[in-house]
Motif scaffolding. Structure first.
Motif, PDB file in Angstrom:
ATOM      1  N   GLY A 261       0.797   1.446   3.909  1.00 26.68           N
ATOM      2  CA  GLY A 261       1.061   2.076   5.198  1.00 26.68           C
ATOM      3  C   GLY A 261       0.058   1.728   6.276  1.00 26.68           C
TER       4      GLY A 261
ATOM      5  N   HIS B 138       6.272   5.853   2.865  1.00 27.83           N
ATOM      6  CA  HIS B 138       5.496   5.281   1.755  1.00 27.83           C
ATOM      7  C   HIS B 138       6.076   3.914   1.373  1.00 27.83           C
ATOM      8  CE1 HIS B 138       8.706   6.365  -1.113  1.00 27.83           C
ATOM      9  NE2 HIS B 138       8.760   7.538  -0.482  1.00 27.83           N
ATOM     10  N   GLY B 139       5.358   3.219   0.502  1.00 27.85           N
ATOM     11  CA  GLY B 139       5.798   1.917   0.027  1.00 27.85           C
ATOM     12  C   GLY B 139       6.984   2.055  -0.923  1.00 27.85           C
TER      13      GLY B 139
ATOM     14  N   PHE C  28       6.257  -1.304   2.984  1.00 26.64           N
ATOM     15  CA  PHE C  28       6.093   0.058   3.480  1.00 26.64           C
ATOM     16  C   PHE C  28       7.308   0.372   4.338  1.00 26.64           C
ATOM     17  CE2 PHE C  28       4.751   3.078   6.736  1.00 26.64           C
ATOM     18  CZ  PHE C  28       4.268   4.103   5.939  1.00 26.64           C
TER      19      PHE C  28
END
Length: 161
Positions: free
Chosen positions: A55, A113-114, A107
């Motif tokens: 991120g 989030h990833g 991301f």
């Protein structure tokens, strides 16, 4: 019997000078126009948002920073990073598959989030021809008119070029 009259005047010499130097004037116009337009193009070029998997935001601007003019005998052409084609023309929705890895990892700002996927369906992008905005801004700020006036005035006056 014919009578030959020759009249020497300043206008004839000036016209001949202009005819002899028109190519130089056009080249000067191209070079100075490219020089004046470059900052407007860079100002109007979009700067994308890039993230690491965790991120962390990375600086964007590859397209903007790559913009430059190639000056040739017959004009100039704008060059830049290959993604410029997709920015200017937009893209249709399309699937994206991994090329060198088994999965796509990135991301995703929407979920915060990833994520990892085997493939994704890209929604496409709207065309953004930032070149038009740059030209309009250059005209609105009289930058192109000033180049034209400076080059042509110098040419007509017999200086410059």
């Amino acid at each position: 019997m014919f009578l030959k009259v020759q009249i020497d005047d300043q206008v004839t010499g000036r016209i001949q000078f202009m005819a002899d130097t028109v190519g130089n004037v056009m080249q000067d116009l191209v070079e100075q126009t490219a020089e004046v337009l470059t900052p407007f193009l860079k100002e109007n070029a979009p700067v994308g948002k890039h993230y690491r998997f965790d991120g962390t935001m990375l600086p964007g601007g590859q397209l903007r920073d790559s913009l430059r003019f190639e000056i040739g005998m017959y004009g100039a052409r704008l060059l830049g990073a290959k993604q410029g084609i997709y920015v200017i023309g937009g893209t249709r929705p399309h699937p994206i598959f991994p090329r060198r890895a088994k999965a796509l990892a990135f991301f995703w700002p929407k979920v915060g989030h990833g994520v990892i996927f085997g493939r994704v369906n890209h929604p496409g992008t709207k065309p953004n021809d930032f070149r038009e905005a740059a030209l309009q801004q250059a005209v609105d700020e009289m930058a192109l008119q000033q180049v034209f006036e400076r080059v042509i005035s110098g040419w007509v006056a017999g200086s410059g070029v």
